[in-house]
Design a protein around this motif. Structure first.
Motif, mmCIF file in Angstrom:
data_model
loop_
_atom_site.group_PDB
_atom_site.id
_atom_site.type_symbol
_atom_site.label_atom_id
_atom_site.label_comp_id
_atom_site.label_asym_id
_atom_site.label_seq_id
_atom_site.Cartn_x
_atom_site.Cartn_y
_atom_site.Cartn_z
ATOM 1 N N GLN A 1 0.366 -30.348 -19.028
ATOM 2 C CA GLN A 1 0.225 -29.440 -20.184
ATOM 3 C C GLN A 1 -0.430 -28.101 -19.837
ATOM 4 O O GLN A 1 -0.721 -27.401 -20.477
ATOM 5 N N ALA A 2 -0.675 -28.003 -18.727
ATOM 6 C CA ALA A 2 -1.183 -26.582 -18.053
ATOM 7 C C ALA A 2 -0.546 -26.511 -16.411
ATOM 8 O O ALA A 2 -0.191 -27.712 -15.921
ATOM 9 N N PRO A 3 -0.918 -25.445 -16.181
ATOM 10 C CA PRO A 3 -0.320 -25.152 -14.452
ATOM 11 C C PRO A 3 -1.023 -26.343 -13.663
ATOM 12 O O PRO A 3 -0.459 -26.612 -12.888
ATOM 13 N N VAL A 4 -2.167 -26.574 -13.917
ATOM 14 C CA VAL A 4 -2.735 -27.620 -13.064
ATOM 15 C C VAL A 4 -3.407 -28.563 -14.242
ATOM 16 O O VAL A 4 -3.878 -28.645 -15.170
ATOM 17 N N HIS A 5 -2.633 -29.733 -14.109
ATOM 18 C CA HIS A 5 -2.835 -31.135 -14.865
ATOM 19 C C HIS A 5 -2.882 -32.232 -13.938
ATOM 20 O O HIS A 5 -1.910 -32.624 -13.352
ATOM 21 N N ILE A 6 -4.047 -32.671 -13.754
ATOM 22 C CA ILE A 6 -4.497 -33.876 -12.878
ATOM 23 C C ILE A 6 -5.086 -34.971 -13.685
ATOM 24 O O ILE A 6 -5.964 -34.715 -14.258
ATOM 25 N N LEU A 7 -4.750 -35.900 -13.306
ATOM 26 C CA LEU A 7 -5.218 -37.497 -13.954
ATOM 27 C C LEU A 7 -6.071 -38.012 -12.998
ATOM 28 O O LEU A 7 -5.768 -37.948 -11.675
ATOM 29 N N ILE A 8 -7.366 -38.327 -13.400
ATOM 30 C CA ILE A 8 -8.253 -38.972 -12.595
ATOM 31 C C ILE A 8 -8.728 -40.192 -13.063
ATOM 32 O O ILE A 8 -9.134 -40.362 -14.254
ATOM 33 N N VAL A 9 -8.455 -41.289 -12.420
ATOM 34 C CA VAL A 9 -8.317 -42.571 -12.884
ATOM 35 C C VAL A 9 -9.063 -43.449 -12.229
ATOM 36 O O VAL A 9 -9.042 -43.610 -10.979
ATOM 37 N N PRO A 10 -10.074 -44.431 -12.954
ATOM 38 C CA PRO A 10 -10.677 -45.238 -12.010
ATOM 39 C C PRO A 10 -9.988 -46.363 -11.311
ATOM 40 O O PRO A 10 -8.960 -46.715 -12.258
ATOM 41 N N VAL A 11 -10.181 -46.967 -10.318
ATOM 42 C CA VAL A 11 -9.359 -47.993 -9.665
ATOM 43 C C VAL A 11 -9.610 -49.297 -10.392
ATOM 44 O O VAL A 11 -8.709 -50.010 -10.714
#
Length: 113
Positions: A33-43
């Motif tokens: 949704q943006a040039p930088v779009h990172i998902l950070i997910v708990p293991v």
């Protein structure tokens, strides 16, 4: 478990992994949704934010630490970025595994105050 984010964290589904440790995995969103779009997910699997309690709060703090490091690495720390989490259906959560969005690289719309 048939959770897509658990499978990504476990290495069963390929993703562009940007960070991985014992607590979290971070990867690029496949529909950014943006040039930088990172998902950070708990293991550790949490269906949503409401399931976090007790010692699990250290995971949430660690997520923010990783987000700050990734924002710096991606070159958006100075210009600004957004960290967002949707919890539950009415909160807009689509995948049933708690995850945080790191968004930046352009002027983001919406003014939360």
């Amino acid at each position: 478990m048939d959770c897509i984010f658990c499978r990504i964290a476990g290495g069963d589904i390929p993703a562009e992994i940007l960070h991985k440790d014992d607590l979290v995995v971070a990867f690029r969103d496949i529909a950014p949704q943006a040039p930088v779009h990172i998902l950070i997910v708990p293991v550790k699997h949490f269906s949503n934010l409401t399931e976090v309690n007790g010692d699990d709060y250290e995971i949430i703090a660690h997520i923010f630490k990783v987000a700050i490091e990734l924002a710096d690495r991606e070159g958006i720390a100075e210009s600004g970025y957004r960290i967002a989490v949707n919890s539950g259906k009415e909160g807009g959560q689509v995948v049933g595994h708690l995850h945080f969005h790191l968004l930046g690289g352009r002027q983001l719309s919406g003014d939360l105050g």
